[in-house]
Enzyme design. Structure first.
Site, PDB file in Angstrom:
ATOM      1  N   TYR A 159       5.117  13.426 -13.912  1.00 51.77           N
ATOM      2  CA  TYR A 159       4.057  12.544 -13.401  1.00 51.77           C
ATOM      3  C   TYR A 159       3.291  11.874 -14.542  1.00 51.77           C
ATOM      4  O   TYR A 159       2.751  10.789 -14.370  1.00 51.77           O
ATOM      5  CB  TYR A 159       3.037  13.348 -12.573  1.00 51.77           C
ATOM      6  CG  TYR A 159       3.366  13.494 -11.107  1.00 51.77           C
ATOM      7  CD1 TYR A 159       4.563  14.065 -10.687  1.00 51.77           C
ATOM      8  CD2 TYR A 159       2.456  13.083 -10.134  1.00 51.77           C
ATOM      9  CE1 TYR A 159       4.845  14.220  -9.341  1.00 51.77           C
ATOM     10  CE2 TYR A 159       2.733  13.241  -8.785  1.00 51.77           C
ATOM     11  CZ  TYR A 159       3.919  13.809  -8.395  1.00 51.77           C
ATOM     12  OH  TYR A 159       4.186  13.957  -7.062  1.00 51.77           O
ATOM     13  N   LYS A 188      14.336  24.405 -12.635  1.00 49.15           N
ATOM     14  CA  LYS A 188      15.705  23.883 -12.604  1.00 49.15           C
ATOM     15  C   LYS A 188      16.297  24.137 -13.989  1.00 49.15           C
ATOM     16  O   LYS A 188      16.710  23.223 -14.713  1.00 49.15           O
ATOM     17  CB  LYS A 188      15.679  22.387 -12.226  1.00 49.15           C
ATOM     18  CG  LYS A 188      17.035  21.751 -12.028  1.00 49.15           C
ATOM     19  CD  LYS A 188      17.768  22.191 -10.766  1.00 49.15           C
ATOM     20  CE  LYS A 188      19.146  21.553 -10.682  1.00 49.15           C
ATOM     21  NZ  LYS A 188      19.966  22.125  -9.576  1.00 49.15           N
ATOM     22  N   ASP A 190      16.573  23.845  -6.043  1.00 53.63           N
ATOM     23  CA  ASP A 190      17.414  23.497  -4.880  1.00 53.63           C
ATOM     24  C   ASP A 190      17.575  24.702  -3.960  1.00 53.63           C
ATOM     25  O   ASP A 190      17.449  24.601  -2.735  1.00 53.63           O
ATOM     26  CB  ASP A 190      18.773  22.908  -5.325  1.00 53.63           C
ATOM     27  CG  ASP A 190      19.478  23.718  -6.397  1.00 53.63           C
ATOM     28  OD1 ASP A 190      18.892  24.702  -6.910  1.00 53.63           O
ATOM     29  OD2 ASP A 190      20.629  23.373  -6.738  1.00 53.63           O
ATOM     30  N   ASP A 238       5.150  19.178  -5.467  1.00 48.61           N
ATOM     31  CA  ASP A 238       4.870  18.093  -4.523  1.00 48.61           C
ATOM     32  C   ASP A 238       5.892  18.114  -3.396  1.00 48.61           C
ATOM     33  O   ASP A 238       5.548  18.082  -2.213  1.00 48.61           O
ATOM     34  CB  ASP A 238       4.917  16.750  -5.271  1.00 48.61           C
ATOM     35  CG  ASP A 238       4.676  15.577  -4.345  1.00 48.61           C
ATOM     36  OD1 ASP A 238       3.725  15.648  -3.534  1.00 48.61           O
ATOM     37  OD2 ASP A 238       5.425  14.590  -4.417  1.00 48.61           O
ATOM     38  N   ASP A 255       5.507  19.568   0.905  1.00 46.67           N
ATOM     39  CA  ASP A 255       5.747  18.772   2.125  1.00 46.67           C
ATOM     40  C   ASP A 255       6.768  19.497   2.996  1.00 46.67           C
ATOM     41  O   ASP A 255       6.636  19.546   4.217  1.00 46.67           O
ATOM     42  CB  ASP A 255       6.263  17.356   1.788  1.00 46.67           C
ATOM     43  CG  ASP A 255       5.142  16.327   1.692  1.00 46.67           C
ATOM     44  OD1 ASP A 255       4.030  16.683   1.244  1.00 46.67           O
ATOM     45  OD2 ASP A 255       5.375  15.149   2.064  1.00 46.67           O
TER      46      ASP A 255
HETATM   47  C1  IPM Z   1       0.096  14.753  -3.137  1.00 46.66           C
HETATM   48  C2  IPM Z   1       0.468  13.287  -3.089  1.00 46.66           C
HETATM   49  C3  IPM Z   1       0.233  12.668  -4.460  1.00 46.66           C
HETATM   50  C4  IPM Z   1       1.152  13.381  -5.435  1.00 46.66           C
HETATM   51  C5  IPM Z   1       0.441  11.148  -4.523  1.00 46.66           C
HETATM   52  C6  IPM Z   1      -0.432  10.414  -3.537  1.00 46.66           C
HETATM   53  C7  IPM Z   1       0.251  10.620  -5.907  1.00 46.66           C
HETATM   54  O1  IPM Z   1       1.771  13.136  -2.642  1.00 46.66           O
HETATM   55  O2  IPM Z   1      -1.056  15.061  -3.486  1.00 46.66           O
HETATM   56  O3  IPM Z   1       0.934  15.590  -2.810  1.00 46.66           O
HETATM   57  O4  IPM Z   1       2.339  13.058  -5.546  1.00 46.66           O
HETATM   58  O5  IPM Z   1       0.661  14.277  -6.129  1.00 46.66           O
HETATM   59 MN    MN Z   2       2.692  14.970  -1.953  1.00 47.77          MN
END
Ligand code: IPM
Ligand code: MN
Length: 353
Positions: A141, A186, A219, A243, A247
């Site tokens: 990042y 990884k 993975d 990240d 999700d």
């Molecule tokens: C999160 C979001 C952010 C990230 C984005 C909006 C930059 O997806 O906080 O998970 O990737 O960190």
């Molecule tokens: Mn995110």
């Protein structure tokens, strides 16, 4: 107590859920006799539109002097042209970096009443209760980026110090829980992951001999998160893997709208944000799930204001709203009545004791 909280509504459903977060803070202040002062500032696309800068100086100044910062969400189609030079997300990344909040803690809790909202079978979800500790201010990042007509690159860098400090945060958290730490990397492909693994393998037996350490390749971890999620206690991983995996993990809880986060560094000024994004398709419609934002407020009360009783009260209030059947669209099963963002918030505040 008195405290100053900077509110950064941002974009999309960010303002919708920030409104709910504020209502809950005010309910807590009234019930427990605190006095919170709020400074609302621009970030992300809203700040680009107003000032041409996703993180204006006034926002930085407010965040740096506040006791805690709450962020709704940033981003949206209006600013997502792949050729855009100025982007909403730059504001958030810069803020994380300026505040030095390298440890992003993302609890994944499954409410038994919501197992039906998850695409996974109920027996797999039984006993799921994990914390994902995501490194937040390093890795791909933040490395150098290049782009020309024919190629592009993103550099991923980690230092020993960056790895040690995040592993320590995660290991400490594991000590207060079930004593299990899973480090995700990884290492079969990436040099940064090999360093990560070396540091973890060296540090853990010396500093945290009582913690049971498991190492997974990312993975495989993505798969194990779905096949045996209840086995995980604390997961520690680098920025981008964290990240992506969180999700994925939100589907255990039934919706991205359920997961809060706390971003912490060496100082008390924490940054608190729901892990969901700006969801532009439902922005302003009054149907967004405020649970992730309100659960982030609980984390703010706990970690930045040291108000544990109040934090627990907010968490219990969310649980009781869910137990009473309050469901926003994202967590409602077929026949269930759906409540709006504000109704869900009122239901939570009603349960605040
Ligand atoms: C999160 C979001 C952010 C990230 C984005 C909006 C930059 O997806 O906080 O998970 O990737 O960190
Ligand atoms: Mn995110």
């Amino acid at each position: 107590m008195e405290a100053v909280i900077t509110l950064l509504p941002g974009d999309g459903i960010g303002p919708d859920v920030t409104e709910c977060a504020l209502e809950v803070l005010e309910a807590v202040a009234a019930r427990y006799e605190h006095s919170f002062r709020y400074e609302t500032q621009l970030i992300g696309g809203a700040a680009i539109d107003a000032e041409g800068d996703p993180l204006p100086p006034a926002t930085i100044a407010s965040c740096e002097t506040a006791d805690a910062v709450f962020l709704g969400a940033v981003g949206g189609p209006k600013w997502s042209d792949p050729n855009a030079k100025i982007r909403p997300e730059q504001g958030l990344l810069k803020l994380r970096s300026i505040l030095g909040v390298f440890a992003n803690i993302r609890p994944v809790k499954v409410y038994s009443e919501l197992v039906g909202a998850s695409p996974l079978r109920p027996e797999i979800l039984e006993g799921v209760d994990m914390l994902v500790v995501r490194e937040l201010t390093g890795g791909i990042y933040f490395g150098e980026k290049t782009r020309d007509e024919t190629s592009a690159s993103d550099l991923c860098t980690y230092t020993v110090n960056e790895i040690e400090r995040i592993v320590r945060v995660a290991a400490k958290l594991a000590s207060g829980r079930r004593g299990k730490l899973c480090s995700v990397d990884k290492a079969n492909v990436l040099e940064t992951s090999r360093l990560w693994r070396n540091v973890t393998d060296r540090l853990m037996p010396v500093e945290f001999p009582g913690i049971d350490v498991e190492t997974l390749l990312v993975d495989a971890a993505a798969m194990h998160l779905l096949s045996r999620p209840a086995d995980f206690d604390v997961i520690v991983t680098e920025n981008m893997f964290g990240d992506i995996l969180t999700d994925e993990a939100s589907m255990l809880a039934g919706s991205l709208g359920m997961l809060p986060s706390a971003s912490l560094g060496d100082t008390a000024v924490g940054l608190y944000e729901p892990i969901h994004g700006s969801a532009p398709d439902i922005a302003g419609k009054g149907i967004a799930n405020p649970c992730a934002a309100i659960a982030s407020i609980a984390l703010l009360l706990r970690h930045s204001l040291e108000l544990e009783t109040e934090a627990t009260a907010v968490e219990l209030a969310i649980a009781s709203a869910i137990a009473n059947g309050a469901r926003t669209a994202d967590i409602a099963a077929g026949g269930e009545t759906r409540v709006s963002t504000t109704e869900m918030t009122s239901e939570i505040i009603r349960g605040l004791h």
